[in-house]
Structures are given as C-alpha cells and as structure tokens.
Design a protein around this motif. Structure first.
Motif, PDB file in Angstrom:
ATOM      1  N   LEU A 164      -0.004  12.305  -0.171  1.00 50.53           N
ATOM      2  CA  LEU A 164       0.366  10.891  -0.268  1.00 50.53           C
ATOM      3  C   LEU A 164       1.272  10.446   0.871  1.00 50.53           C
ATOM      4  O   LEU A 164       1.473   9.250   1.065  1.00 50.53           O
ATOM      5  N   SER A 165       1.823  11.404   1.600  1.00 54.51           N
ATOM      6  CA  SER A 165       2.774  11.078   2.664  1.00 54.51           C
ATOM      7  C   SER A 165       2.079  11.101   4.017  1.00 54.51           C
ATOM      8  O   SER A 165       1.072  11.776   4.221  1.00 54.51           O
ATOM      9  N   ARG A 192       0.851  -1.188   0.000  1.00 54.90           N
ATOM     10  CA  ARG A 192       0.000   0.000   0.000  1.00 54.90           C
ATOM     11  C   ARG A 192       0.890   1.242   0.000  1.00 54.90           C
ATOM     12  O   ARG A 192       1.901   1.293   0.695  1.00 54.90           O
ATOM     13  N   GLY A 193       0.489   2.236  -0.769  1.00 53.72           N
ATOM     14  CA  GLY A 193       1.185   3.505  -0.737  1.00 53.72           C
ATOM     15  C   GLY A 193       2.570   3.449  -1.371  1.00 53.72           C
ATOM     16  O   GLY A 193       3.010   2.442  -1.912  1.00 53.72           O
ATOM     17  N   TYR A 194       3.277   4.575  -1.300  1.00 51.67           N
ATOM     18  CA  TYR A 194       4.565   4.715  -1.958  1.00 51.67           C
ATOM     19  C   TYR A 194       5.589   5.294  -0.997  1.00 51.67           C
ATOM     20  O   TYR A 194       5.266   6.100  -0.122  1.00 51.67           O
ATOM     21  N   HIS A 250       5.027   6.081   5.976  1.00 52.15           N
ATOM     22  CA  HIS A 250       4.474   4.827   5.479  1.00 52.15           C
ATOM     23  C   HIS A 250       2.957   4.906   5.451  1.00 52.15           C
ATOM     24  O   HIS A 250       2.336   5.545   6.300  1.00 52.15           O
ATOM     25  N   TYR A 251       2.357   4.236   4.489  1.00 51.82           N
ATOM     26  CA  TYR A 251       0.908   4.278   4.316  1.00 51.82           C
ATOM     27  C   TYR A 251       0.204   3.496   5.415  1.00 51.82           C
ATOM     28  O   TYR A 251      -0.749   3.947   6.008  1.00 51.82           O
TER      29      TYR A 251
END
Length: 248
Positions: free
Chosen positions: A125-126, A19-21, A131-132
């Motif tokens: 997004l952060s 999940r996430g970037y 971390h997501y």
C-alpha cells in the motif's frame, strides 16, 4: 459555522481526488472470546506483556478490560493489573490490524495473522514517496468559462499575479492543457499553520481576494487537500467522477 469553514466542509464530504492512505500503522491485537452470548472482542496486550511472542498469547486464558488484556496463565500479574481487569476470556487468535489515514480520518484496512503478512500489506500500500498519487490530469469541463479565462490571462501575463497564493500555473506547449503546481500541500489547517502561520480559511480568502474564481479555488482545494502536487487541466482529458462539471 464560519462560511469559509462551511464551504470547505461541504467540498470535502466526498473528495474525488482522495486516493490511498497515509500514516499506515500495524497494531497487534488479541481476539478474545468470553461469555457464550457475547461476540468476540479485540484488545491490545498490556505493555507489561508486550514482549511475549504470539505463541505465548494465543489459546491462553486472559483478563481484560475496555483498554487492554493480560495473559493470566503462566505469567506474573501485578495486583494493580488484576484489579483493573474485571473480565475473563480466552485468546482465540493473535491478529495484526492495519490502519491508515485518509483526509485526516483513520480507517481500518484489514486484519492479518502474522506480523510478516501485515508488513507485506503495508509495503504494497506504500510508495517510496509515501503518497499514492501526486499528479492528476482532468478535463477542463470541471472549470466554468470564468475560470478558463482566468487561467488564460495568467498564462498570457495579461492578468495581475499575486504571490503567496500557493499555486503556480504553466503552459504545456505540445498540447492545449494548462498545468498547476500546488505548493505547501496538503492544505489542512495543521499543515498550513506550520508552514505559513495561518489556517486554510485565510489562504482561501487571499485567493478569492486576488480574483481567483471560486470554482477554481474549490478544485484546487480538493486537490491540495488530497496532497496532489501537479494538476493538469486538458480539454481532451477524462472527467473525474464526483467533481462538478460545467461544460461537457
């Protein structure tokens, strides 16, 4: 291919825990049009002109090659740069490309038209931790009976424990779930060599040699590779799409 590496590659082909970037990055690029029958291309501005503001780049003619572009009107260009740029074009738009990493692969997330917009996207997004998601609750249906018996033995102290396996199980007294603390994540070769002095294949073999069921090792690896820190197995939790199910 080494059997351990082959198993890891098959597991991570589609990791449902991902999940996430990570490592979000913004790059300023020039959208360039040139010959009529050629599609537009994007190039970064050369370091020699990196100080130029957007309004001194956009709608200006340029020289470019496969690696960079330089504005050719109103700017001083060295003979070396001039010789290295064999193509001419027009900068139609300055764009800010946002990229990020997932499971060590870099992905293009989008193009924005100002640095402020790009920075706002990165902020959205952060998370403060970077971390997501680092905690998951999944169904015990993802573990076969052998793995469940192993967990119960660990919790009841009836099974021998071995240190250095980079996981620790614990009970949740108000429910029938079992929690797992994953240590040293992500379990990539680079990270494990840095903190443990060994690659994942060595850790995996130690876990298997200690009697950890392979199905449990596989689930823990996928979670740890996605930088999950807490993993809870609960019979009342939902199943995770894409993860093997042994008992519905």
């Amino acid at each position: 291919m080494n059997p351990t590496h082959q198993a890891a590659a098959l597991l991570t082909a589609s990791n449902p825990f991902a999940r996430g970037y990570d490592n979000l990055h913004i790059e300023r690029l020039l959208l360039i049009t040139y010959e009529d029958d050629c599609p537009p291309c994007c190039r970064p501005v050369h370091d020699a002109q990196a100080h130029l503001p957007d309004d001194e780049l956009q709608l200006f003619p340029c020289l470019f090659n496969d690696d960079f572009a330089v504005i050719s009107e109103g700017q001083s260009i060295s003979d070396d740069l001039d010789e290295r740029c064999q193509s001419t074009g027009l900068v139609r738009q300055v764009i800010y490309a946002v990229t990020g990493e997932m499971l060590n692969e870099r992905h293009h997330l989008g193009d924005l038209y100002s640095l402020e917009e790009a920075q706002a996207m990165v902020h959205r997004l952060s998370f403060e931790t970077g971390h997501y998601s680092r905690a998951w609750e999944i169904s015990t249906a993802h573990l076969p009976e052998e793995a469940m018996l192993y967990l119960e033995g660990w919790i009841s102290h009836s099974a021998p424990r071995q240190t250095g396996l980079l996981f620790e199980f614990f009970t949740l007294h108000d429910c029938s779930g079992i929690g797992c603390k994953l240590i040293g994540t992500p379990w990539t070769d680079d990270n494990l060599v840095k903190i443990e002095g060994r690659p994942y294949s060595s850790l995996r073999q130690d876990q298997l040699d200690a009697g950890t069921p392979e199905a449990l090792v596989n689930v823990l690896y996928l979670a740890a590779l996605a930088d999950v820190r807490l993993l809870i197995f609960d019979p009342d939790a939902a199943v995770l799409d894409g993860l093997a199910i042994f008992d519905e």
